[in-house]
Motif scaffolding. Structure first.
Motif, short mmCIF file in Angstrom:
data_model
loop_
_atom_site.label_atom_id
_atom_site.label_comp_id
_atom_site.label_asym_id
_atom_site.label_seq_id
_atom_site.Cartn_x
_atom_site.Cartn_y
_atom_site.Cartn_z
N THR A 181 0.83 -1.20 0.00
CA THR A 181 0.00 0.00 0.00
C THR A 181 0.87 1.25 0.00
O THR A 181 0.53 2.25 -0.67
N CYS A 182 1.98 1.22 0.72
CA CYS A 182 2.93 2.34 0.69
C CYS A 182 3.51 2.52 -0.72
O CYS A 182 3.71 3.65 -1.19
N LEU A 183 3.76 1.40 -1.40
CA LEU A 183 4.27 1.44 -2.77
C LEU A 183 3.24 2.09 -3.70
O LEU A 183 3.57 2.94 -4.53
N ILE A 184 1.99 1.70 -3.54
CA ILE A 184 0.92 2.27 -4.35
C ILE A 184 0.76 3.76 -4.05
O ILE A 184 0.48 4.56 -4.95
N LEU A 185 0.94 4.14 -2.79
CA LEU A 185 0.86 5.55 -2.42
C LEU A 185 1.92 6.36 -3.17
O LEU A 185 1.66 7.51 -3.58
N MET A 186 3.10 5.77 -3.36
CA MET A 186 4.14 6.46 -4.13
C MET A 186 3.67 6.71 -5.56
O MET A 186 3.88 7.80 -6.11
N TYR A 187 3.02 5.71 -6.17
CA TYR A 187 2.50 5.91 -7.53
C TYR A 187 1.46 7.02 -7.55
O TYR A 187 1.42 7.83 -8.48
N LEU A 188 0.60 7.05 -6.54
CA LEU A 188 -0.47 8.04 -6.48
C LEU A 188 0.09 9.44 -6.28
O LEU A 188 -0.45 10.42 -6.82
N ILE A 189 1.17 9.55 -5.52
CA ILE A 189 1.82 10.85 -5.34
C ILE A 189 2.41 11.34 -6.67
O ILE A 189 2.31 12.52 -7.03
#
Length: 367
Positions: free
Chosen positions: A46-54
């Motif tokens: 989920t932290c990895l996906i948050l990076m994509y979303l940022i």
């Protein structure tokens, strides 16, 4: 331009992430602690996906294949963008290989692989010609059905009186070593890292301000759902069978027996497997098609549906000749995903933040 709602984005994301993991199991290398490994993978993923979303938020209106040329320049960024498109096509072929591996060995033994994959590809091609809006509306119909089937399966398993809580104990009996082995790198790549493919879809979602919460919520729901199924499989089979079984979550359906009446529900497992696999392959191909369309500046993406469909069909048939080869290709040939899902996006985020800071400093100085 096509548009989808954030509710539809949630359903597409959840169906994509479930994909083939609903049958093959997740983190089985961690044994009876697989459910814990899945939760840990969910947290990191989920932290990895948050990076994509940022990255998406810092580069509004741009898709994944436009991020890299915009930041790295045309000559370096464009080949990287092409590499992502090719990787999406490879992933679609690998998912088709999952289908080729499961169906003939379960409910349709003796059926030629090309017939199974051919029928599946016809449905995918029709969906791609119809567009992302039609696919999103289909997700609104399919996801509730799959979730109801999940619920029915859980109820029937407990009604069969075949679970034993002692099979989950002792928790962390073997330490954190094998748990982490199941988390890194495959645990965060499978489904979580692959969600980067939605960077080809996020620009079509409205309202855009809710994309981050919607995507993260879908990822958390997926992680909890899969962890629950891992725990359920261990409660039923125990560590030994769960770790060595080729399709542990599919076998859950086979062991259901209620009053000697409700038995042999194999088709139930295959039904939701085919449903989630359909969405995964379709979205993987959609990301590749839209990416190539943008890189080649084509007016109509449908021109690419048949050529890319043929490549994915060929890869699904030929990527592996046996189950062991398929597992090898999934485990080892997928390792470049660390570069695709972690290193390059991380490097890109650092570059975007540095440029943004420099830009803000110049604006303050000029102001």
């Amino acid at each position: 331009m096509e548009r989808i709602s954030t509710g539809q984005l949630f359903m597409l994301t959840l169906l994509f992430q479930i994909g083939t993991s609903v049958i093959f199991g997740f983190a089985s290398a961690a044994g009876r602690d697989a459910w814990l490994s899945t939760l840990l993978s969910t947290g990191i993923g989920t932290c990895l996906i948050l990076m994509y979303l940022i990255l998406m938020r810092l580069q509004p209106g741009l898709t994944l294949v436009e991020w890299f040329p915009a930041q790295f320049g045309f000559w370096l960024g464009t080949p990287i963008a092409w590499f992502y498109c090719l990787h999406f096509i490879y992933n679609a072929g690998r998912t088709m290989g999952d289908i080729k591996d499961l169906i003939p060995t379960t409910i349709l033994p003796g059926t030629p692989n090309w017939i199974i994959l051919g029928i599946f590809m016809i449905a995918i091609t029709y969906a791609l010609f119809s567009g992302i809006e039609v696919l999103a509306r289909l997700a609104e119909i399919i996801l509730p059905v799959i979730l109801v089937l999940f619920l029915i399966e859980i109820i029937l398993i407990y009604a069969s009186d075949i679970t034993d809580i002692k099979r989950l104990q002792p928790v962390l009996g073997e330490g954190w070593g094998r748990i982490w082995k199941a988390v890194w790198p495959s645990g965060i790549q499978q489904s979580f890292g692959e969600t980067l493919e939605f960077a080809m879809i996020w620009t079509l979602c409205s309202p855009s301000k809710r994309i981050i919460k919607t995507t993260l919520f879908a990822s958390i729901v997926y992680g909890i759902l899969l962890s629950s199924f891992d725990a359920l499989a261990i409660l039923v089979f125990g560590e030994g069978t769960f770790s060595t079984s080729r399709y542990p979550l599919y076998r859950l359906v086979k062991v259901i027996s209620v009053a000697d009446f409700l038995e042999n529900l194999d088709a139930l497992g295959i039904l939701y497997f085919m449903g989630t696999a359909f969405f995964k392959v379709t979205i993987q191909m959609y990301g590749a098609i839209r990416g190539i369309q943008q890189l080649l500046s084509l007016g109509d993406s449908r021109l690419l549906v048949f050529p890319i469909g043929a490549v994915v069909f060929f890869l699904g048939l030929t990527m592996s000749k046996s189950t062991s080869e398929h597992w090898f290709s999934t485990t080892y040939l997928g390792q470049p995903g660390l570069i695709m899902y972690l290193f390059l996006p991380g490097l890109l985020l650092i570059l975007v933040l540095i440029r943004k800071k420099i830009s803000n400093a110049k604006m303050e100085k000029s102001g």
